[in-house]
Enzyme design. Structure first.
Site, mmCIF file in Angstrom:
data_model
loop_
_atom_site.group_PDB
_atom_site.id
_atom_site.type_symbol
_atom_site.label_atom_id
_atom_site.label_comp_id
_atom_site.label_asym_id
_atom_site.label_seq_id
_atom_site.Cartn_x
_atom_site.Cartn_y
_atom_site.Cartn_z
ATOM 1 N N CYS A 141 0.645 -1.217 -0.005
ATOM 2 C CA CYS A 141 0.048 0.049 -0.027
ATOM 3 C C CYS A 141 0.747 1.233 0.134
ATOM 4 C CB CYS A 141 -0.691 0.042 1.203
ATOM 5 S SG CYS A 141 -1.938 1.270 1.422
ATOM 6 N N CYS A 144 -0.394 3.958 2.065
ATOM 7 C CA CYS A 144 -0.174 4.049 3.429
ATOM 8 C C CYS A 144 1.358 4.193 3.787
ATOM 9 C CB CYS A 144 -0.346 2.149 4.091
ATOM 10 S SG CYS A 144 -2.084 1.813 3.440
ATOM 11 N N ASP A 145 2.204 3.492 3.025
ATOM 12 C CA ASP A 145 3.596 3.377 3.732
ATOM 13 C C ASP A 145 4.723 4.392 2.743
ATOM 14 O OD1 ASP A 145 2.754 1.471 5.568
ATOM 15 O OD2 ASP A 145 3.020 0.035 3.928
#
Ligand code: NAP
Length: 322
Positions: A141, A144-145
């Protein structure tokens, strides 16, 4: 964990909260069926929660952020009375007239009809070090990261729309993004492929499969093998984003419902009817072809209408014999 049976028998329970689940909730709520949506805990909102701009969902000429779209869908369902629970279903008994669903918190719910809209899960490469280094340089992701990889060199694996989307997003942070694809042409849509191919920070390593991930505590390299020459090489990357597609999430139902050869839940023609009466399925869990937010939403709409007809039929058999 102790289990608590909920005495009420609901008309319909919807499992999953992506575009198909929430659309089914909007339609069944508007049909006064008082739907309960088991939205999931970490996966609530489905795949669009991990997306940035959604540019192809009709009605949003300027695009909309994936999480905002899902938030809107939830609010729209709740506005008509849908109840949304952020927990995971751990077990379902789907045969018989009354279906039972057990939740992670131990509560058991019962319903006459169930709509399974559990979506799909990120596919893994299947390498021994992938799991070990997950969260330590290996991710599924970018939204997300991605932030953690500022000014670093990152690899993205895959050649579809997801891989292009991840690669383009990561250019905001990374010094360089290397897309590793197993063939010499992309599967992604032309608009996404052209954007990625033209981007100055994105490089492509074609015809290459990933055979290893280096790193003790965190990723320090990616080992690839050229499929034509057989030559192996190591890419000096500190982050690896795996974007090689999804598999339908059928773990809870695979022993009870018929599946297709592709592993999706089998449904009857264009309907959402599964192999068990009163059990319907919608969204990516029945679709190995289109897998778009809009097709999932449409599929949720169909499931809601199928459930409405089913409930009308089982509730009025006495009248029919009069
Ligand atoms: P996808 O279209 O199935 O593409 C998966 C890619 O990963 C393919 O290029 C495939 O290679 C590669 N791959 C699969 N297994 C692999 C493995 N074991 N090792 C290495 N590579 C592997 O999946 P997706 O990109 O997640 O897209 C899914 C659906 O969502 C599509 O319909 C897509 O259009 C849609 N989507 C749309 C958007 C958007 O419009 N903004 C964004 C994301 C996704 P091959 O090409 O050789 O098969």
């Amino acid at each position: 964990m102790t289990s608590a049976q909920n005495d009420e028998i609901r008309d319909v329970i919807i499992v999953g909260s992506g575009p198909s689940g929430y659309t089914a909730a909007i339609y069944t709520a508007r049909a006064n069926l008082n739907p309960l949506v088991i939205a999931g805990s970490v996966t609530a909102g489905g795949e669009l929660m991990n997306t940035t701009d959604v540019e192809n969902f009709p009605g949003f000429p300027e695009g909309i952020m994936g999480p905002d779209l899902m938030d809107n869908m939830q609010k729209q369902a709740e506005r008509f009375g849908a109840e949304v629970l952020f927990d995971d279903v751990t077990e379902m008994q789907l045969d018989g007239e009354i279906k039972t669903l057990s939740l992670a918190d131990g509560t058991v719910y019962r319903a006459r009809a169930v709509i399974v809209s559990t979506g799909s899960a990120y596919r893994e490469l299947g390498l021994p070090d992938e799991k070990r280094l997950s969260g330590h340089g290996v991710s599924w992701c970018a939204t997300c990261d991605g932030f953690f990889f500022r000014d670093q060199t990152i690899a993205v694996i895959g050649g579809g729309d997801s891989a292009m989307e991840e690669a383009l997003f990561l250019t905001k942070f990374a010094a360089k993004v290397i897309v590793v694809h197993r063939r010499s042409e992309l599967r992604a849509s032309k608009i996404m492929a052209d954007r990625a191919l033209a981007h100055e920070k994105i490089e492509f390593v074609w015809d290459s499969e990933v055979i290893g991930i280096n790193g003790e505590d965190k990723v320090s390299g990616l080992v690839v093998k050229n499929r034509n020459s057989g030559e192996e090489s190591t890419l000096d990357v500190t982050g690896i984003f795996v974007a090689i597609g999804n598999d339908p999430r059928v773990g809870l139902v695979k022993d009870q419902l018929e599946l297709t050869a592709e592993g999706t839940i089998a449904v009857d023609g264009r309907s959402s009817r599964t192999s068990l009466p009163g059990v319907y399925a919608a969204g990516d869990v029945i679709d190995s072809t289109y897998r778009q937010a809009i097709t999932a939403a449409a599929s949720g709409c169909a499931a809601a209408q199928d459930v409405e007809h089913y409930l009308a039929n089982i509730k009025t058999p006495a009248k029919a014999s009069n």
